[in-house]
Motif scaffolding. Sequence first.
Motif, PDB file in Angstrom:
ATOM      1  N   MET A  14       0.830  -1.205   0.000  1.00  0.00           N
ATOM      2  CA  MET A  14       0.000   0.000   0.000  1.00  0.00           C
ATOM      3  C   MET A  14       0.862   1.252   0.000  1.00  0.00           C
ATOM      4  SD  MET A  14      -1.136   2.699   2.011  1.00  0.00           S
ATOM      5  CE  MET A  14      -0.972   2.217   3.734  1.00  0.00           C
ATOM      6  N   ILE A  15       1.881   1.300   0.866  1.00  0.00           N
ATOM      7  CA  ILE A  15       2.750   2.477   0.969  1.00  0.00           C
ATOM      8  C   ILE A  15       3.421   2.771  -0.371  1.00  0.00           C
ATOM      9  CG2 ILE A  15       4.915   3.331   1.980  1.00  0.00           C
ATOM     10  CD1 ILE A  15       4.091   1.856   4.581  1.00  0.00           C
ATOM     11  N   LYS A  16       3.917   1.733  -1.027  1.00  0.00           N
ATOM     12  CA  LYS A  16       4.627   1.920  -2.296  1.00  0.00           C
ATOM     13  C   LYS A  16       3.736   2.604  -3.332  1.00  0.00           C
ATOM     14  CE  LYS A  16       7.325  -0.556  -5.771  1.00  0.00           C
ATOM     15  NZ  LYS A  16       7.624  -1.880  -6.361  1.00  0.00           N
ATOM     16  N   GLU A  17       2.480   2.214  -3.386  1.00  0.00           N
ATOM     17  CA  GLU A  17       1.565   2.820  -4.346  1.00  0.00           C
ATOM     18  C   GLU A  17       1.156   4.224  -3.914  1.00  0.00           C
ATOM     19  OE1 GLU A  17       0.649   1.211  -7.394  1.00  0.00           O
ATOM     20  OE2 GLU A  17       2.430   0.203  -6.600  1.00  0.00           O
ATOM     21  N   LEU A  18       0.755   4.355  -2.655  1.00  0.00           N
ATOM     22  CA  LEU A  18       0.211   5.634  -2.178  1.00  0.00           C
ATOM     23  C   LEU A  18       1.259   6.739  -2.229  1.00  0.00           C
ATOM     24  CD1 LEU A  18      -2.333   6.995  -1.002  1.00  0.00           C
ATOM     25  CD2 LEU A  18      -1.469   6.411   1.291  1.00  0.00           C
ATOM     26  N   MET A  19       2.490   6.457  -1.805  1.00  0.00           N
ATOM     27  CA  MET A  19       3.508   7.523  -1.762  1.00  0.00           C
ATOM     28  C   MET A  19       3.911   7.978  -3.159  1.00  0.00           C
ATOM     29  SD  MET A  19       7.041   5.648  -0.558  1.00  0.00           S
ATOM     30  CE  MET A  19       7.823   4.337  -1.510  1.00  0.00           C
ATOM     31  N   ASN A  20       3.627   7.140  -4.159  1.00  0.00           N
ATOM     32  CA  ASN A  20       3.965   7.493  -5.533  1.00  0.00           C
ATOM     33  C   ASN A  20       2.764   7.987  -6.337  1.00  0.00           C
ATOM     34  OD1 ASN A  20       6.862   7.051  -5.740  1.00  0.00           O
ATOM     35  ND2 ASN A  20       6.407   4.904  -5.295  1.00  0.00           N
ATOM     36  N   GLY A  21       1.717   8.386  -5.622  1.00  0.00           N
ATOM     37  CA  GLY A  21       0.607   9.078  -6.264  1.00  0.00           C
ATOM     38  C   GLY A  21      -0.447   8.187  -6.885  1.00  0.00           C
ATOM     39  N   ARG A  22      -0.380   6.884  -6.604  1.00  0.00           N
ATOM     40  CA  ARG A  22      -1.368   5.975  -7.171  1.00  0.00           C
ATOM     41  C   ARG A  22      -2.455   5.653  -6.151  1.00  0.00           C
ATOM     42  NH1 ARG A  22       3.568   4.549  -9.573  1.00  0.00           N
ATOM     43  NH2 ARG A  22       4.155   3.061  -7.959  1.00  0.00           N
ATOM     44  N   ALA A  23      -3.655   5.430  -6.639  1.00  0.00           N
ATOM     45  CA  ALA A  23      -4.808   5.176  -5.773  1.00  0.00           C
ATOM     46  C   ALA A  23      -4.691   3.795  -5.125  1.00  0.00           C
ATOM     47  CB  ALA A  23      -6.095   5.278  -6.578  1.00  0.00           C
ATOM     48  N   VAL A  24      -5.141   3.705  -3.878  1.00  0.00           N
ATOM     49  CA  VAL A  24      -5.150   2.433  -3.144  1.00  0.00           C
ATOM     50  C   VAL A  24      -6.490   2.256  -2.445  1.00  0.00           C
ATOM     51  CG1 VAL A  24      -2.648   2.529  -2.737  1.00  0.00           C
ATOM     52  CG2 VAL A  24      -4.210   3.442  -1.003  1.00  0.00           C
ATOM     53  N   ASP A  25      -6.798   1.015  -2.116  1.00  0.00           N
ATOM     54  CA  ASP A  25      -7.923   0.698  -1.231  1.00  0.00           C
ATOM     55  C   ASP A  25      -7.340   0.298   0.108  1.00  0.00           C
ATOM     56  OD1 ASP A  25     -10.084   1.085  -3.057  1.00  0.00           O
ATOM     57  OD2 ASP A  25      -9.537  -0.807  -4.031  1.00  0.00           O
TER      58      ASP A  25
ATOM     59  N   GLU B  22       3.541  14.782 -10.569  1.00  0.00           N
ATOM     60  CA  GLU B  22       3.669  13.722 -11.563  1.00  0.00           C
ATOM     61  C   GLU B  22       5.024  13.713 -12.256  1.00  0.00           C
ATOM     62  OE1 GLU B  22       0.464  13.925 -14.307  1.00  0.00           O
ATOM     63  OE2 GLU B  22      -1.089  13.507 -12.818  1.00  0.00           O
ATOM     64  N   GLU B  23       5.684  14.873 -12.319  1.00  0.00           N
ATOM     65  CA  GLU B  23       6.947  14.939 -13.055  1.00  0.00           C
ATOM     66  C   GLU B  23       8.123  14.350 -12.280  1.00  0.00           C
ATOM     67  OE1 GLU B  23       6.789  18.989 -10.864  1.00  0.00           O
ATOM     68  OE2 GLU B  23       5.396  17.501 -11.711  1.00  0.00           O
ATOM     69  N   LEU B  24       7.938  14.084 -10.999  1.00  0.00           N
ATOM     70  CA  LEU B  24       9.021  13.518 -10.201  1.00  0.00           C
ATOM     71  C   LEU B  24       9.078  12.000 -10.369  1.00  0.00           C
ATOM     72  CD1 LEU B  24       8.683  15.537  -6.873  1.00  0.00           C
ATOM     73  CD2 LEU B  24      10.292  15.915  -8.752  1.00  0.00           C
ATOM     74  N   PRO B  25      10.266  11.413 -10.230  1.00  0.00           N
ATOM     75  CA  PRO B  25      10.369   9.948 -10.353  1.00  0.00           C
ATOM     76  C   PRO B  25       9.702   9.248  -9.179  1.00  0.00           C
ATOM     77  CG  PRO B  25      12.447  10.871  -9.590  1.00  0.00           C
ATOM     78  CD  PRO B  25      11.565  12.049  -9.943  1.00  0.00           C
ATOM     79  N   ASP B  26       9.393   7.976  -9.374  1.00  0.00           N
ATOM     80  CA  ASP B  26       8.884   7.178  -8.265  1.00  0.00           C
ATOM     81  C   ASP B  26       9.924   7.081  -7.151  1.00  0.00           C
ATOM     82  OD1 ASP B  26       6.447   6.684  -9.433  1.00  0.00           O
ATOM     83  OD2 ASP B  26       6.648   4.497  -9.392  1.00  0.00           O
TER      84      ASP B  26
END
Length: 338
Positions: free
Chosen positions: A120-131, A144-148
């Motif tokens: 969850m952390i990996k997705e959320l901290m990189n701007g992706r939606a999570v449940d 969005e222009e910054l790297p993961d």
Amino acid sequence: MLSFGVTVLPDPPYQRMIELMQLAEQHGFEYAWTYDSHILWEESYATLPLAAAQTSKIKLGHFVTNPGIRDPTITASWYATMQDISDGRMVMGIGRGDSSRRVVGLKPVKVAEFESRCAMIKELMNGRAVDWNEKGLELKWVREELPDIPMWIAGYGPKALAVAGRVADGVIIQLADPVIIQWIMDTARRAAEEAGRDPGELKCIVGAPSHISDDIADAREQSRWFPAMVSNHVMDLIERYGEDSEIPKDLTEFVKARKFYDYKDHSRVGAAHGEFVTDEIVDRFCVLGTIDEAKKKLKELESIGVDQFNIYLMTHGQEETLKAYGDDIIPEFSSVAA
């Protein structure tokens, strides 16, 4: 190409941590890390933003944080915020929680919970939606222009390493023994392949003390605390898997002479709980000796696929260690890559 990092304790005065990170940047280190153990040391979630403001190139992160001492959504949001503040220089090292949790009476996070929280952390901290908690969450303000932000997971046992293989961008290994490193990476990469991921993409980061000196006896004494620290994790492995498991004897045998561990001396030179550690184990787990001896060990690590060597900068002569690496070691590895 072998890159180089340094881990600095978040000891007071906080300015010292920043000063050493700045010096590491000047000497050509690519990564500056710190611990996350808020009782033993100052709160590094407060001091790392100051380091970001006073450095410009070096990547910053924890070696390691954990998803159990704070709500994991806080950890994700903090890293995403720091990625903005640092203009894209954050890296995350994360484990199940040793000193951070044990000191306050908690055990390391259970493996299944660790995996779900890291994913969850990996997705959320990189701007992706999570449940999460039956809620849809997204940090819509992530640039969005910054790297993961890469996530590197620390572990020794098969189950934690399987999580690294399934979830992480790389594995953090807190020792510099080539035999054990190869077993750890094989275990993690096997899990990555089983999960349909490219095992070759899984990075290997080794963290250990490195004391550059002609006096090998003194270098060993200054680093004896480190295998004792590793023994905490090994004792957990033996409790979970038994003494006759797939885990290499190179990792488990040395703890049989261990008598105790005192967290008030965690990562401290001269810690009494390190007395059981032999010279052979110190040499295997660390990078010690002259510049030429250190280069030889580092080239061996590079040859087995280590991507980053991270110095645990807790021995004496910290400025001298950084200078030795900056003047004589890092350029040689950079020139090989060039």
